[in-house]
Design an enzyme around this catalytic site. Sequence first.
Site, PDB file in Angstrom:
ATOM      1  N   HIS A 129       0.950  -1.121   0.053  1.00  0.00           N
ATOM      2  CA  HIS A 129      -0.050  -0.018   0.051  1.00  0.00           C
ATOM      3  C   HIS A 129       0.689   1.238   0.013  1.00  0.00           C
ATOM      4  O   HIS A 129       1.506   1.487   0.756  1.00  0.00           O
ATOM      5  CB  HIS A 129      -1.081  -0.046   1.236  1.00  0.00           C
ATOM      6  CG  HIS A 129      -2.000  -1.089   1.265  1.00  0.00           C
ATOM      7  ND1 HIS A 129      -3.044  -1.188   0.344  1.00  0.00           N
ATOM      8  CD2 HIS A 129      -2.107  -2.222   2.047  1.00  0.00           C
ATOM      9  CE1 HIS A 129      -3.891  -2.136   0.481  1.00  0.00           C
ATOM     10  NE2 HIS A 129      -3.291  -2.818   1.693  1.00  0.00           N
ATOM     11  N   HIS A 155      -0.882  -6.429  -5.478  1.00  0.00           N
ATOM     12  CA  HIS A 155      -1.078  -7.696  -4.908  1.00  0.00           C
ATOM     13  C   HIS A 155      -0.097  -8.930  -5.725  1.00  0.00           C
ATOM     14  O   HIS A 155      -0.242  -8.704  -7.098  1.00  0.00           O
ATOM     15  CB  HIS A 155      -2.527  -8.104  -4.668  1.00  0.00           C
ATOM     16  CG  HIS A 155      -2.495  -9.695  -4.802  1.00  0.00           C
ATOM     17  ND1 HIS A 155      -2.857 -10.393  -5.735  1.00  0.00           N
ATOM     18  CD2 HIS A 155      -2.480 -10.326  -3.386  1.00  0.00           C
ATOM     19  CE1 HIS A 155      -3.263 -11.544  -5.100  1.00  0.00           C
ATOM     20  NE2 HIS A 155      -2.638 -11.571  -3.617  1.00  0.00           N
ATOM     21  N   ASN A 172       0.882 -13.197  -5.579  1.00  0.00           N
ATOM     22  CA  ASN A 172       0.955 -14.363  -4.415  1.00  0.00           C
ATOM     23  C   ASN A 172       1.370 -15.581  -5.491  1.00  0.00           C
ATOM     24  O   ASN A 172       0.791 -15.599  -6.791  1.00  0.00           O
ATOM     25  CB  ASN A 172      -0.615 -14.780  -4.310  1.00  0.00           C
ATOM     26  CG  ASN A 172      -0.561 -16.059  -3.425  1.00  0.00           C
ATOM     27  OD1 ASN A 172      -1.016 -17.130  -3.960  1.00  0.00           O
ATOM     28  ND2 ASN A 172      -0.311 -16.013  -2.234  1.00  0.00           N
ATOM     29  N   HIS A 195       0.812  -5.025 -17.585  1.00  0.00           N
ATOM     30  CA  HIS A 195       0.150  -6.215 -18.689  1.00  0.00           C
ATOM     31  C   HIS A 195       1.031  -6.799 -19.412  1.00  0.00           C
ATOM     32  O   HIS A 195       1.289  -7.870 -19.839  1.00  0.00           O
ATOM     33  CB  HIS A 195      -1.238  -5.648 -19.203  1.00  0.00           C
ATOM     34  CG  HIS A 195      -2.376  -6.162 -18.486  1.00  0.00           C
ATOM     35  ND1 HIS A 195      -3.173  -7.220 -18.105  1.00  0.00           N
ATOM     36  CD2 HIS A 195      -2.834  -4.885 -17.463  1.00  0.00           C
ATOM     37  CE1 HIS A 195      -4.147  -6.952 -17.428  1.00  0.00           C
ATOM     38  NE2 HIS A 195      -4.032  -5.669 -16.850  1.00  0.00           N
ATOM     39  N   GLY A 248      -4.825 -20.831  10.218  1.00  0.00           N
ATOM     40  CA  GLY A 248      -3.522 -20.071  10.078  1.00  0.00           C
ATOM     41  C   GLY A 248      -3.362 -18.934  11.060  1.00  0.00           C
ATOM     42  O   GLY A 248      -4.158 -18.601  11.772  1.00  0.00           O
TER      43      GLY A 248
END
Length: 310
Positions: free
Chosen positions: A106, A116, A118, A155, A269
């Site tokens: 952020h 983001h 992952n 992209h 978790g």
Amino acid sequence: MTASDATTFDVGAVRQYLLGLQDSITSAIARLDGGTFVADAWEKPAGETLQGNGLTKILEGGAVFERAGCGFSHVRGPKLPPSATQHRPELAGAPFEAMGVSLVFHPRNPYVPTVHMNVRMLAATTAESQTVCWFGGGMDLTPYYGFEEDAVHFHTVCRDALAPHGAELYPRFKTWCDEYFFLKHRQEQRGIGGVFFDDFSELGLEGSFAVMRSVGDAFVKAYLPIVERRQTMGWGERERQFQLYRRGRYVEFNLVWDRGTHFGLQSGGRTESILLSMPPLVSWAYQQQPQAGSPEAALYTQFLPRREWV
């Protein structure tokens, strides 16, 4: 994928790669920001249902990033949570092993987009004692103020990273990203997308692992040039308030729709690490509408609607 494929696959190599990726990304961000990531190593206490360990790295109150969290986790559990078997009902209740790196950055300047990324691997053991492995991941960009140059760059890097594994992967994963990062309750995209894939093993374990690595390795090239272009742009209270308002959409998606958040919480978790994606400050307003013709309105009309960027 056959059971023998999973038996001979080196899971340790995945862990080694993920820890190296976390280190390389946080080092690059720390150099850009001038701040320091705090490293918090953790381990699930003996006796808990979920076993495993991880390393959370977080930078807060930096010159460029208000909050930048990047976490590695490697856990084992006796039963896959519902979020992980949504597309694999035959594995409901199976014991599992999961590891991954997840980050959300952020920025302080509203002209710098939130990002983001992952990458992850999940393995489950069937009732017939066969091991099934698959990979997932992706990255997506969430601007507060849109710039064509930034969207095209992001992209393009995503497309080029996937190209060695097949020209069909980028358009497929781009569409998957658009469909996944969608706030159904608002009928609105979270940002300008990127790429996303899940339950992926169709190229074999080594080939699918290579796809995951390509996505992870492309992140710095995709994001840092955008930060460097925008971080010195001047901004004031108007831009700050719009940034805080739009961050509310980010929180809504992560808590209501995100399968990764649900997986972490449902599997027992580490809550503090799971929620490191939350922004430090956020606001909501009732039926707020941007002024027609304003830069804020352009986000809704020119950038959030799904489109082809490359």
